[in-house]
Design a protein around this motif. Structure first.
Motif, PDB file in Angstrom:
ATOM      1  N   ASN A  34      -8.002   8.757  13.868  1.00 40.51           N
ATOM      2  CA  ASN A  34      -6.999   8.793  12.788  1.00 40.51           C
ATOM      3  C   ASN A  34      -6.766  10.206  12.271  1.00 40.51           C
ATOM      4  O   ASN A  34      -6.353  10.400  11.126  1.00 40.51           O
ATOM      5  N   ARG A  71       0.297   4.478   8.183  1.00 39.75           N
ATOM      6  CA  ARG A  71      -0.764   3.490   7.983  1.00 39.75           C
ATOM      7  C   ARG A  71      -0.856   2.565   9.194  1.00 39.75           C
ATOM      8  O   ARG A  71       0.157   2.189   9.769  1.00 39.75           O
ATOM      9  N   GLY A  85       0.813  -1.209   0.000  1.00 44.06           N
ATOM     10  CA  GLY A  85       0.000   0.000   0.000  1.00 44.06           C
ATOM     11  C   GLY A  85       0.846   1.258   0.000  1.00 44.06           C
ATOM     12  O   GLY A  85       0.493   2.258  -0.629  1.00 44.06           O
ATOM     13  N   HIS A  86       1.975   1.223   0.686  1.00 37.70           N
ATOM     14  CA  HIS A  86       2.880   2.369   0.657  1.00 37.70           C
ATOM     15  C   HIS A  86       3.492   2.517  -0.733  1.00 37.70           C
ATOM     16  O   HIS A  86       3.711   1.533  -1.453  1.00 37.70           O
ATOM     17  N   TRP A 102      -2.357  -1.213  10.184  1.00 38.22           N
ATOM     18  CA  TRP A 102      -2.728  -2.481   9.532  1.00 38.22           C
ATOM     19  C   TRP A 102      -3.271  -3.432  10.586  1.00 38.22           C
ATOM     20  O   TRP A 102      -2.870  -3.379  11.746  1.00 38.22           O
ATOM     21  N   CYS A 149      -4.656  -2.834   5.313  1.00 35.80           N
ATOM     22  CA  CYS A 149      -4.586  -1.522   5.946  1.00 35.80           C
ATOM     23  C   CYS A 149      -5.977  -1.089   6.387  1.00 35.80           C
ATOM     24  O   CYS A 149      -6.949  -1.222   5.626  1.00 35.80           O
ATOM     25  N   SER A 169      -6.346   2.097   8.186  1.00 32.17           N
ATOM     26  CA  SER A 169      -6.408   3.563   8.208  1.00 32.17           C
ATOM     27  C   SER A 169      -5.154   4.149   7.574  1.00 32.17           C
ATOM     28  O   SER A 169      -4.075   3.563   7.661  1.00 32.17           O
ATOM     29  N   VAL A 170      -5.326   5.310   6.942  1.00 33.24           N
ATOM     30  CA  VAL A 170      -4.219   6.046   6.344  1.00 33.24           C
ATOM     31  C   VAL A 170      -4.324   7.490   6.805  1.00 33.24           C
ATOM     32  O   VAL A 170      -5.381   8.114   6.689  1.00 33.24           O
ATOM     33  N   THR A 171      -3.233   8.029   7.337  1.00 34.19           N
ATOM     34  CA  THR A 171      -3.186   9.435   7.735  1.00 34.19           C
ATOM     35  C   THR A 171      -2.070  10.116   6.957  1.00 34.19           C
ATOM     36  O   THR A 171      -0.918   9.670   6.989  1.00 34.19           O
ATOM     37  N   SER A 172      -2.414  11.169   6.230  1.00 38.97           N
ATOM     38  CA  SER A 172      -1.429  11.921   5.458  1.00 38.97           C
ATOM     39  C   SER A 172      -0.717  12.924   6.361  1.00 38.97           C
ATOM     40  O   SER A 172      -1.344  13.583   7.203  1.00 38.97           O
ATOM     41  N   ALA A 213       1.660  -0.280  12.994  1.00 36.98           N
ATOM     42  CA  ALA A 213       1.671   0.987  12.268  1.00 36.98           C
ATOM     43  C   ALA A 213       3.003   1.152  11.554  1.00 36.98           C
ATOM     44  O   ALA A 213       4.041   0.678  12.024  1.00 36.98           O
ATOM     45  N   THR A 227       2.817   9.218   4.486  1.00 39.02           N
ATOM     46  CA  THR A 227       1.638   8.698   5.172  1.00 39.02           C
ATOM     47  C   THR A 227       2.052   7.821   6.351  1.00 39.02           C
ATOM     48  O   THR A 227       3.157   7.303   6.400  1.00 39.02           O
TER      49      THR A 227
END
Length: 339
Positions: A165, A117, A89-90, A119, A126, A128-131, A108, A115
């Motif tokens: 998140n 993430r 995903g990254h 998992w 994954c 959640s994703v936080t920018s 994490a 980002t």
């Protein structure tokens, strides 16, 4: 013989009978840089560097993050070490990862793709994703599980609320920030810096409480022991400094390595501390005195070490090459199985 001397001799004896190493090829890319199928050559797999290894809370799983942008998770089944899922995903290197302190199913990752993430191994993906604002290079999960802190190449620390998140606060620093960590009681936050110091902040206010001079050179890494008695730092001066976690006082220095100490880890009972660098050994010291219990001979500089949370098993990854010396080997190893 004193109790300390007896304990030391018992540990030395233990590793004389528990020094077997098991190995897994952790990460694999499809094609090397020199050859590809489109050029009429066979595909040659490459095995990118492993930057980070970490055990989950119950010790049943080990995760490794790699330059190939993925995380591999392995299972420990008695004395077997088995590769499981690969998490994708990254879009840039996974530089550091950490598991939730008590939930054995969530980890994490911090990546250069800006980002963070989370998992979940129960669903294998994954969740959640936080920018964030920069390329992330280090990460820590608070002991109470409510916050993830991530540091980027611009020395900005971002605190993420894991319940929403969302970013709770961003804290910039005017000095080089290396590794970050909470203490075990969740009320202090530590940063190591390029001037050999540790900055101690009250948490959650993030007010500066004190600066501790730890080393005469760049303070690279920091680790708190699982029982909360000790913490340690590793430095470019090739030394490990061991500290009383309650008094914030330096107890002793461990000085057997010759290159900058880039990774350290305490055993589950804090009787042992492992440290590694570009030296071709991983040093395992008796925490109470700093004496060498044993060492692990390696063929290349070590990126990361991590003790199992319940057993004397040490996971590690090195900058190893294939036999042609051109391609990274990308292996994860565990030391400490019975002979």
């Amino acid at each position: 013989m004193s109790r300390t001397e007896q304990s030391f001799e018992e540990l030395k004896s233990y590793f004389r009978n528990h020094s077997k190493i098991r190995e897994q090829r952790a990460h694999m890319s499809k094609v090397s840089g020199q050859q590809s199928a489109t050029q009429g050559h066979p595909q040659i797999p490459t095995y990118p560097q492993v930057h980070s290894v970490c055990w989950n809370a119950d010790g049943k799983h080990l995760a490794s993050g790699s330059f190939d942008k993925t995380v591999a998770v392995y299972s420990l089944e008695r004395d077997r070490f088995v590769k499981g899922n690969t998490y994708r995903g990254h879009t840039a290197s996974v530089d550091q990862l950490c598991w939730h302190r008590t939930n054995p199913d969530q980890f994490a990752t911090a990546s250069g793709d800006k980002t963070v993430r989370i998992w979940d191994i129960r669903v294998g993906k994954c969740v959640s994703v936080t920018s964030t604002k920069g390329e992330n290079i280090n990460i820590a999960w608070s002991p109470d599980g409510k916050t993830i802190a991530v540091g980027n190449k611009e020395d900005l620390i971002t605190f993420i609320d894991t319940r929403t998140n969302k970013i709770r606060v961003e804290e910039p620093f005017s000095f080089e920030v290396n590794e970050i960590s909470w203490n075990n009681t969740n009320d202090l936050f530590f940063l190591t810096n390029g001037l050999g110091c540790m900055h101690v902040l009250n948490y959650p206010s993030l007010e500066h409480q004190m600066t501790l001079k730890a080393h005469p050179a760049n303070c690279i890494c920091i680790e708190f022991g699982p029982t909360g008695k000790y913490f340690a730092t590793g430095s470019a001066d090739a030394q490990v400094s061991l500290w009383d976690a309650n008094e914030l006082a330096c107890l002793r220095m461990i000085s057997r390595l010759e290159w900058p100490v880039r990774t350290i880890s305490f055993s589950h009972d804090e009787r042992l501390i492992a440290s590694a660098s570009e030296d071709l050994i991983i040093d395992i010291a008796f925490t109470e005195t700093g004496e060498r219990v044993t060492d692990i001979h390696v063929e290349a500089s070590t990126f990361t070490v991590a003790w199992h949370p319940k057993q004397y098993l040490l996971a590690y990854a090195c900058d190893e090459k294939e036999s042609d010396r051109r391609r990274d080997a990308g292996n994860v190893k565990i030391y400490g199985f019975p002979e």
